[in-house]
Design a protein around this motif. Structure first.
Motif, short mmCIF file in Angstrom:
data_model
loop_
_atom_site.label_atom_id
_atom_site.label_comp_id
_atom_site.label_asym_id
_atom_site.label_seq_id
_atom_site.Cartn_x
_atom_site.Cartn_y
_atom_site.Cartn_z
N ASP A 21 16.57 10.85 51.78
CA ASP A 21 15.42 11.43 51.08
C ASP A 21 15.20 12.89 51.46
O ASP A 21 14.77 13.70 50.63
N GLU A 111 9.42 10.08 52.41
CA GLU A 111 9.99 9.03 51.58
C GLU A 111 9.87 9.43 50.11
O GLU A 111 8.90 10.07 49.73
N LEU A 113 9.33 7.80 46.63
CA LEU A 113 8.79 6.52 46.16
C LEU A 113 8.74 6.48 44.64
O LEU A 113 8.38 7.47 44.00
N THR A 114 9.06 5.33 44.08
CA THR A 114 8.96 5.15 42.64
C THR A 114 7.52 4.76 42.28
O THR A 114 6.86 4.02 43.00
N ASN A 132 7.00 11.92 48.94
CA ASN A 132 5.84 11.70 49.78
C ASN A 132 6.04 12.19 51.21
O ASN A 132 7.07 11.95 51.83
N GLU A 169 2.90 -5.13 47.63
CA GLU A 169 4.08 -4.31 47.32
C GLU A 169 5.10 -4.54 48.43
O GLU A 169 5.14 -3.83 49.43
N TRP A 171 8.39 -4.16 48.81
CA TRP A 171 9.36 -3.13 49.20
C TRP A 171 8.70 -2.09 50.09
O TRP A 171 9.25 -1.69 51.12
N ILE A 172 7.50 -1.65 49.72
CA ILE A 172 6.76 -0.67 50.53
C ILE A 172 6.45 -1.26 51.90
O ILE A 172 6.62 -0.59 52.93
N ILE A 176 8.72 0.85 54.24
CA ILE A 176 7.93 2.02 54.62
C ILE A 176 6.92 1.68 55.72
O ILE A 176 6.95 2.26 56.80
#
Length: 192
Positions: A21, A111, A113-114, A132, A169, A171-172, A176
């Motif tokens: 990233d 990061e 992020l989508t 981000n 969420e 994935w987050i 993250i």
């Protein structure tokens, strides 16, 4: 933007996600003059706060109206390159908290992020990327908080071990938030 570019060049990635990233950040900084504004509709800068309690066992989060999940606080840079000022404004707007302090003056995490397409204030916002930047702050969980109805429906301190069950969420949460917890434990753990 030059100071931010230098900070990004000096940033030491924590893991492979951050290393990859970081390269994307540097490409955008070199080629996208509107990177800090939402005029750059496909990819623009956002900023988040990972706010921990003094004992590092809780994080301040809100229940985000768009994502329908417990989430960190934050928002768009909206043309500002002093992201520390931006995040303090966002924290105050979203939670009412005005008495937090940075545990580090440097970027804590980066990061890409989508963001799925969604409705905001009656208008459609197409899918895009948030580049981000996360800052690490500390605050007292006893301080008063308030919701910001246009952004969230709840605000509160959540124990770090409860995040997997609270955050929808996934994935987050996995990629993250768990990274942020690991970084706090590595760099800001309290002496035993």
């Amino acid at each position: 933007m030059k100071a931010f570019t230098l900070a990004m060049e000096a940033y030491q990635p924590f893991n492979e996600q951050e290393a990859k990233d970081k390269q994307l950040f540097l490409e955008q900084l070199a080629n996208n003059p509107k990177f800090f504004t939402r005029e750059s509709a496909l990819a623009h800068v956002s900023v988040s706060a990972w706010i921990v309690s003094p004992n590092r066992q809780q994080v301040l989060m809100d229940y985000h109206n768009i994502y329908q999940s417990w989430a960190w606080l934050g928002g768009h840079a909206d043309g500002k390159t002093d992201l520390k000022k931006v995040i303090l404004r966002e924290i105050a707007e979203e939670s009412g908290l005005t008495d937090s302090h940075f545990l580090s003056e440097e970027l804590f995490s980066i990061e890409v992020l989508t963001v799925d397409g969604h409705q905001k204030r009656g208008s459609y916002v197409p899918s895009h990327l948030h580049f981000n930047c996360t800052y690490l702050l500390e605050a007292d969980p006893k301080l008063p908080l308030r919701i910001q109805p246009s952004e969230n429906s709840q605000i509160g301190w959540i124990a770090v071990q409860q995040l997997p069950e609270k955050v929808s969420e996934k994935w987050i949460q996995k990629n993250i938030y768990q990274k942020l917890i690991a970084k706090v434990n590595r760099d800001f753990a309290l002496p035993e």
